[in-house]
Scaffold this active site. Structure first.
Site, mmCIF file in Angstrom:
data_model
loop_
_atom_site.group_PDB
_atom_site.id
_atom_site.type_symbol
_atom_site.label_atom_id
_atom_site.label_comp_id
_atom_site.label_asym_id
_atom_site.label_seq_id
_atom_site.Cartn_x
_atom_site.Cartn_y
_atom_site.Cartn_z
ATOM 1 N N TYR A 282 81.177 -48.544 -43.399
ATOM 2 C CA TYR A 282 82.411 -48.270 -44.304
ATOM 3 C C TYR A 282 83.582 -49.378 -43.864
ATOM 4 O O TYR A 282 84.277 -50.056 -44.515
ATOM 5 C CB TYR A 282 82.779 -46.993 -44.587
ATOM 6 C CG TYR A 282 84.270 -46.664 -44.924
ATOM 7 C CD1 TYR A 282 84.627 -46.722 -46.232
ATOM 8 C CD2 TYR A 282 85.324 -46.462 -44.082
ATOM 9 C CE1 TYR A 282 85.931 -46.594 -46.841
ATOM 10 C CE2 TYR A 282 86.684 -46.097 -44.640
ATOM 11 C CZ TYR A 282 86.755 -46.184 -46.052
ATOM 12 O OH TYR A 282 87.895 -46.093 -46.373
ATOM 13 N N LYS B 180 85.630 -52.513 -45.823
ATOM 14 C CA LYS B 180 87.006 -52.559 -46.010
ATOM 15 C C LYS B 180 87.516 -53.672 -45.181
ATOM 16 O O LYS B 180 88.587 -54.262 -45.758
ATOM 17 C CB LYS B 180 87.695 -51.000 -45.540
ATOM 18 C CG LYS B 180 87.230 -49.862 -46.249
ATOM 19 C CD LYS B 180 87.995 -49.810 -47.735
ATOM 20 C CE LYS B 180 89.168 -49.715 -47.734
ATOM 21 N NZ LYS B 180 89.796 -49.697 -49.157
#
Length: 280
Positions: free
Chosen positions: A120, A124
């Protein structure tokens, strides 16, 4: 101000819609799995500014779906940022403390070295790089531990668990700033207005204060809600998850204060407001 928001049902998107008359796009209008559709939506709407409040946020599942997470968190924002740059439209993108590795014991500054611990965070970080590479006027706003009265977040999870349990073990060695979605929305709207006036831009941090552990936050939630739940502190090692979490998620928000005059909110006031909404 004509604002186009990607996202409709998430915590931040809902907060933006409550505070401003925005055009909010859900999956039916602009699927983040189709970056070209996101760009087309911007060209069709021709707004004064664009806020991306949508993201893939299933941190643990991202360990098995990194390609999907990266398409949503990097390829889609890249297309949005490029479309905004082509039209001279300011673009505001929300990122995360998970771009850092969580080492050390001081709040992270915007120019500190990045080093995400999980898929994750990598997705990002790739999104941040794509937004910068587009070359347009932009803001990347990193935030942490977002909560509100709706949706899936730590606050609503703790309250749900407290309905059937009178004791919980909660991680106490991860520190960060719980951040009310409503305050992030207000900050983005102020920054959007400034960008449209030709002021500011770049990467900034916004997180609630004071810093606290997850266990401490849980205790504050139960106290505020009047729930008699005993919280036992445990280390992260006692609660293994597919994705590693940073131990230090504290964010230094001095740059935001200096450039925009925005001081992070006290999360305790945001918690009280969220609990009032839940009780209404």
């Amino acid at each position: 101000m004509s604002l186009l928001v990607f996202g409709r049902t998430g915590q931040l998107a809902r907060a933006l819609q409550r505070q401003e008359a925005v055009t909010a796009l859900g999956r039916a209008e602009a699927d983040l799995l189709d970056p070209a559709a996101c760009a087309a939506a911007i060209h069709a709407a021709a707004p004064r500014a664009v806020i991306n409040a949508a993201a893939y946020t299933a941190v643990d599942r991202a360990e098995q779906e990194e390609t999907l997470a990266t398409r949503i968190n990097a390829a889609a924002p890249a297309a949005m940022a490029q479309a905004c740059a082509a039209r001279g439209i300011p673009f505001l993108h929300v990122s995360t403390d998970y771009v850092f590795d969580g080492s050390g014991d001081r709040p992270w500054r915007e120019d500190d070295p990045v080093g995400p611990l999980n898929a994750y965070g990598r997705s990002k970080l790739a999104g941040e790089a794509a937004v910068r590479a587009a070359g347009g006027r932009h803001v990347i706003l990193r935030t942490s531990w977002v909560f509100s009265a709706e949706g899936a977040n730590f606050l609503t999870t703790m309250l749900r668990l407290s309905e059937t349990r009178d004791s919980l073990s909660v991680v106490a060695d991860q520190l960060g700033g719980p951040t009310p979605a409503a305050e992030i929305a207000a900050t983005l709207l102020r920054m959007a207005a400034a960008l449209c006036a030709g002021q500011g831009g770049g990467t900034y941090h916004y997180a609630g204060a004071p810093a606290i552990s997850w266990a401490g936050f849980a205790r504050a939630i139960f106290a505020g809600a009047g729930r008699d739940v005993t919280v036992t502190d445990i280390p992260s090692s006692a609660y293994p998850t597919p994705a590693r979490r940073p131990l230090n998620s504290r964010l230094d928000c001095a740059k935001l204060r200096a450039d925009f005059g925005i001081t992070p909110a006290d999360w305790r006031a945001g918690l009280s407001a969220a609990l009032e909404l839940l009780e209404a």
